[in-house]
Design a protein around this motif. Sequence first.
Motif, mmCIF file in Angstrom:
data_model
loop_
_atom_site.group_PDB
_atom_site.id
_atom_site.type_symbol
_atom_site.label_atom_id
_atom_site.label_comp_id
_atom_site.label_asym_id
_atom_site.label_seq_id
_atom_site.Cartn_x
_atom_site.Cartn_y
_atom_site.Cartn_z
ATOM 1 N N ARG A 20 0.837 -1.211 0.000
ATOM 2 C CA ARG A 20 0.000 0.000 0.000
ATOM 3 C C ARG A 20 0.857 1.240 0.000
ATOM 4 O O ARG A 20 0.587 2.205 -0.708
ATOM 5 C CB ARG A 20 -0.912 0.022 1.234
ATOM 6 N N TYR A 23 2.323 2.026 -3.411
ATOM 7 C CA TYR A 23 1.292 2.507 -4.322
ATOM 8 C C TYR A 23 0.870 3.939 -3.994
ATOM 9 O O TYR A 23 0.844 4.804 -4.866
ATOM 10 C CB TYR A 23 0.074 1.579 -4.281
ATOM 11 N N TRP A 24 0.546 4.191 -2.723
ATOM 12 C CA TRP A 24 0.008 5.501 -2.356
ATOM 13 C C TRP A 24 1.075 6.587 -2.352
ATOM 14 O O TRP A 24 0.783 7.746 -2.654
ATOM 15 C CB TRP A 24 -0.737 5.428 -1.025
ATOM 16 N N THR A 27 1.443 7.503 -5.948
ATOM 17 C CA THR A 27 0.283 8.287 -6.358
ATOM 18 C C THR A 27 0.361 9.712 -5.817
ATOM 19 O O THR A 27 0.089 10.676 -6.545
ATOM 20 C CB THR A 27 -1.014 7.595 -5.874
ATOM 21 N N THR A 66 -0.433 -0.293 -10.089
ATOM 22 C CA THR A 66 -1.814 -0.618 -9.726
ATOM 23 C C THR A 66 -2.058 -2.117 -9.856
ATOM 24 O O THR A 66 -2.684 -2.731 -8.988
ATOM 25 C CB THR A 66 -2.810 0.167 -10.604
ATOM 26 N N ARG A 69 -0.382 -3.777 -7.023
ATOM 27 C CA ARG A 69 -1.154 -3.548 -5.792
ATOM 28 C C ARG A 69 -2.338 -4.499 -5.726
ATOM 29 O O ARG A 69 -2.655 -5.034 -4.671
ATOM 30 C CB ARG A 69 -1.624 -2.078 -5.748
ATOM 31 N N LEU A 70 -3.009 -4.714 -6.846
ATOM 32 C CA LEU A 70 -4.111 -5.672 -6.880
ATOM 33 C C LEU A 70 -3.607 -7.082 -6.611
ATOM 34 O O LEU A 70 -4.265 -7.866 -5.924
ATOM 35 C CB LEU A 70 -4.834 -5.608 -8.232
ATOM 36 N N THR A 97 -7.485 -0.953 -3.647
ATOM 37 C CA THR A 97 -6.129 -0.461 -3.406
ATOM 38 C C THR A 97 -5.913 -0.056 -1.947
ATOM 39 O O THR A 97 -4.768 0.043 -1.510
ATOM 40 C CB THR A 97 -5.790 0.725 -4.332
ATOM 41 N N CYS A 98 -6.991 0.164 -1.214
ATOM 42 C CA CYS A 98 -6.879 0.520 0.204
ATOM 43 C C CYS A 98 -6.824 -0.700 1.122
ATOM 44 O O CYS A 98 -6.426 -0.573 2.281
ATOM 45 C CB CYS A 98 -8.046 1.402 0.622
#
Length: 124
Positions: A20, A23-24, A27, A66, A69-70, A97-98
């Motif tokens: 996470r 990814y975040w 982003t 992404t 992340r999935l 994603t969260c």
Amino acid sequence: MHWYVDVLKKYAVFSGRARRQEYWMFTLISTVISIVVAIAEGVLGTNSVIGTVYVLAVLLPSLAVTVRRLHDTDRSGWWVLIGLIPVVGWIVLLVFTCLDSQPQPNKYGPSPKHVPPYPTYPTY
């Protein structure tokens, strides 16, 4: 900042898993860069040429992180296509994603939370 650079180093790597945080942070930094570029273009009056180039440059890494992340939530990367459905798809993708990652290895690889990112050497 290393999260952003690490994702760019894995430019088109769609295999494996992404935490996470990876990814975040990617982003967040990408969004901040987009805002700064948009402000600079507004001041310079470049008609969004630089912004378009930036978006095209980070499109593939964004898609790859992404998908990874999935994978970390034990979902196929094809779930990214649900984002094409307006509003409902975006919400579903946001929830996916969260979600927390699976602590055990799954079919996409070992958990990135439990693998040290850099080799550790004994200290004496």
